[in-house]
Design a protein around this motif. Structure first.
Motif, mmCIF file in Angstrom:
data_model
loop_
_atom_site.group_PDB
_atom_site.id
_atom_site.type_symbol
_atom_site.label_atom_id
_atom_site.label_comp_id
_atom_site.label_asym_id
_atom_site.label_seq_id
_atom_site.Cartn_x
_atom_site.Cartn_y
_atom_site.Cartn_z
ATOM 1 N N LEU A 193 -4.146 -3.500 1.818
ATOM 2 C CA LEU A 193 -4.082 -2.451 2.828
ATOM 3 C C LEU A 193 -3.221 -1.260 2.377
ATOM 4 O O LEU A 193 -3.538 -0.105 2.683
ATOM 5 C CB LEU A 193 -3.500 -3.080 4.110
ATOM 6 C CG LEU A 193 -3.377 -2.251 5.365
ATOM 7 C CD1 LEU A 193 -4.721 -1.675 5.784
ATOM 8 C CD2 LEU A 193 -2.808 -3.112 6.491
ATOM 9 N N ALA A 194 -2.139 -1.557 1.638
ATOM 10 C CA ALA A 194 -1.228 -0.485 1.194
ATOM 11 C C ALA A 194 -1.972 0.579 0.392
ATOM 12 O O ALA A 194 -1.624 1.760 0.443
ATOM 13 C CB ALA A 194 -0.095 -1.071 0.365
ATOM 14 N N TRP A 233 -3.272 3.163 2.680
ATOM 15 C CA TRP A 233 -2.204 4.046 3.173
ATOM 16 C C TRP A 233 -1.810 5.059 2.108
ATOM 17 O O TRP A 233 -1.556 6.222 2.420
ATOM 18 C CB TRP A 233 -0.978 3.207 3.563
ATOM 19 C CG TRP A 233 -1.200 2.280 4.720
ATOM 20 C CD1 TRP A 233 -2.228 2.311 5.627
ATOM 21 C CD2 TRP A 233 -0.380 1.163 5.089
ATOM 22 N NE1 TRP A 233 -2.100 1.284 6.528
ATOM 23 C CE2 TRP A 233 -0.971 0.567 6.233
ATOM 24 C CE3 TRP A 233 0.781 0.592 4.583
ATOM 25 C CZ2 TRP A 233 -0.436 -0.563 6.856
ATOM 26 C CZ3 TRP A 233 1.327 -0.520 5.212
ATOM 27 C CH2 TRP A 233 0.727 -1.083 6.338
ATOM 28 N N ILE A 234 -1.758 4.609 0.860
ATOM 29 C CA ILE A 234 -1.380 5.541 -0.219
ATOM 30 C C ILE A 234 -2.435 6.629 -0.372
ATOM 31 O O ILE A 234 -2.137 7.809 -0.449
ATOM 32 C CB ILE A 234 -1.161 4.795 -1.554
ATOM 33 C CG1 ILE A 234 0.077 3.917 -1.429
ATOM 34 C CG2 ILE A 234 -1.021 5.765 -2.722
ATOM 35 C CD1 ILE A 234 0.476 3.212 -2.677
ATOM 36 N N SER A 260 -2.107 9.002 2.450
ATOM 37 C CA SER A 260 -0.898 9.837 2.291
ATOM 38 C C SER A 260 -1.160 10.926 1.258
ATOM 39 O O SER A 260 -0.788 12.085 1.449
ATOM 40 C CB SER A 260 0.305 9.027 1.798
ATOM 41 O OG SER A 260 0.454 7.858 2.512
#
Lengths: 484, 45
Positions: free
Chosen positions: A456-457, A460-461, A464
């Motif tokens: 999942l990260a 997000w990256i 972002s």
């Protein structure tokens, strides 16, 4: 007073123009020539292609920004290069044709003291018969309008699946020497994720087709990365992700023709095969723009400037794969014949590929071209802008900023699905981009900085970065603090 | 034969709390790549 002309308002050209304007006082003129009226953040096109973003999230008009920042904007398409000038202009200039407004069709000569060619690639759909987006059930996500069309077609397909129809989806590379596998990799996984979200996943067979020798090659000759405490190859990573999301794969395939819902390809073993599909997204090959160059007398000197893409300080001596070295790769992006011309990003001619060249028994080259998109595009543009600024500000010809892809890292964040809690991504950092087997004999890369993660990260990256880079491109406060 | 993540690894990949720490870790890794910077290769031959 110096005049710097930049051709192309993509990631590379826009980065260069931003830093030049920041570094140079207003007495120096910075000129952007681009046929496009909008800046587009291309990495987010895959989210437009699955209906999770619209073009308003990824594009903005260039003219107001350039006016505010005192950058001259000429919306035109460059046609020829004249690095020595002609009998009217006693300095280098480019000829460009206006593409919009009252002057549409008229040509203009734009002279320069320094020229940055950041035109990126020509999307060479014509190199594969029948690959044109919108025909033969194929779409593209290479530009935002292509991606919008892709979503329209995918949405229609989802409606058919909801009625119970089983469909075949084919995504990958549409030419034996295509590159940008990363974008296709992201798109196939996002399509898979969206079909699951729409609860029609069981109605689709999703197949990956690629010219890579092994999955996860991505045009950088595969890579071995740190995965927690273990080592993992790009091949293992690719296989794991596809297995996990139920994606079939065809590798070592050079697509050469597309007919209505049918892709024809040659394998590295020399066999000719075909694959049927109801929805296809096949990345085209990239090529140079076919620019011509002339000297002061009007003699064709295209060979001094171009080798498909622009000639820079690379070592273009043909040599076998075993003799390739990082020293072959350019570090200043300066044309050796005309020292005031530079070509960062995709615009420079690479010395050779990064992946090992492989040929079918029929002599067809089936291997990826080298990628120069994303982070290297921005980094090389900035170093060229910094070098030109230094040369103008100090009045010398010294090149102080160097950046070879053999001594440069990159982060590659590939989305595997959209959503704050449902999304996912494959995050990879690699150093260097071009493997250096002298420095790192085992894998060609520094394993401390070459790592991978799935989860999942990653989403997000990527999200972002989307907002950070749009901020930076709009030159909002402190934009220069955001790295390339 | 493809490597298959275990159920626990799957859980870690989807768990927002664990992924928050992965997010921080990855951002540090990316910034390290940026910090290393870039240079030429020829003078180091």
């Amino acid at each position: 007073m110096a005049k710097v002309v930049i051709i192309g308002a993509g990631v590379s050209g826009h980065t260069a123009v931003s830093f030049l304007r920041k570094n140079l006082s207003k007495q120096h003129e910075v000129v952007m020539i681009s046929p496009n009226s909008n800046y587009q953040w291309i990495p987010s096109n895959i989210w437009i292609g699955v209906g999770r973003m619209t073009e308003k999230h990824t594009i903005f008009p260039l003219a107001p920004l350039y006016k505010k920042k005192k950058i001259t904007f000429i919306q035109a398409k460059v046609t020829t290069f004249h690095p020595e000038g002609d009998n009217e202009i006693n300095k280098g200039f480019v000829k460009a044709e206006f593409v919009t407004g009252n002057k549409k069709g008229q040509t203009i000569k734009v002279d320069y003291d320094y020229l940055i060619n950041a035109t990126g690639p020509k999307l060479n759909f014509e190199a594969t018969e029948g690959l044109l987006p919108g025909t033969n059930k194929v779409v593209s996500v290479c530009t935002y309008d292509h991606a919008l069309h892709a979503w329209k077609e995918l949405d229609a397909l989802i409606q058919r699946m909801r009625k119970g129809e089983h469909v075949k989806i084919l995504i990958g590379t549409g030419h034996a020497k295509a590159t940008c596998q990363g974008a296709a990799f992201e798109y196939i996984l996002n399509v898979e994720s969206e079909l699951s979200r729409h609860k029609v996943r069981d109605k689709a067979t999703i197949t990956w087709i690629s010219n890579e020798y092994e999955l996860g090659d991505f045009g950088i000759d595969n890579m071995t990365m740190k995965w927690g405490r273990k080592l993992m190859t790009g091949k293992e990573l690719g296989e794991m992700v596809f297995e996990n999301q139920g994606v079939k794969h065809i590798k070592r395939a050079g697509v050469y023709k597309v007919e209505d819902g049918k892709a024809y390809y040659e394998t590295l073993e020399g066999e000719y095969k075909e694959e049927e599909f109801d929805f296809g997204m096949l990345i085209p090959s990239f090529s140079g723009h076919g620019f011509k160059a002339f000297d002061k007398e009007g003699t064709d000197i295209t060979d001094k400037l171009f080798k498909g893409f622009m000639i820079v300080d690379a070592d273009y001596t043909p040599k076998p794969y075993e003799e390739w070295s990082v020293q072959d790769w350019p570090e200043t992006y300066q044309n050796p014949s005309y020292k005031n011309i530079f070509a960062p990003g995709i615009a420079f001619a690479p010395p050779h590929t990064i992946s090992k060249p492989r040929y079918s028994p029929n002599g067809t080259a089936i291997f990826p071209s080298p990628p120069r998109t994303g982070m290297p595009s921005g980094i090389t543009a900035r170093l060229v802008a910094d070098n030109i600024s230094d040369m103008i500000n100090t009045g010398t010809d010294n090149i102080t900023h160097l950046g070879s892809m053999g001594n440069m890292g990159a982060a590659c964040i590939a989305s595997t699905g959209y959503g704050i809690l449902r999304g996912g991504g494959v995050s990879i950092t690699t150093y260097p981009i071009v493997p250096d087997y002298e420095k790192y004999p085992e894998t060609g890369r520094n394993l401390k900085h070459t790592i991978g993660r799935v989860g999942l990260a990653g989403h997000w990256i990527k999200l972002s970065l989307h907002y950070a880079f749009i901020w930076k491109a709009k030159m909002k406060p402190f934009w220069w603090l955001i790295p390339e | 034969m493809a490597i298959k993540p275990t159920k626990f690894q799957h859980f870690l990949m989807r768990n927002p709390i664990m992924q928050f720490f992965t997010y921080i870790y990855l951002n540090i890794k990316i910034l390290k790549i940026v910090r290393i910077g870039h240079d030429g290769t020829r003078n180091k031959k």
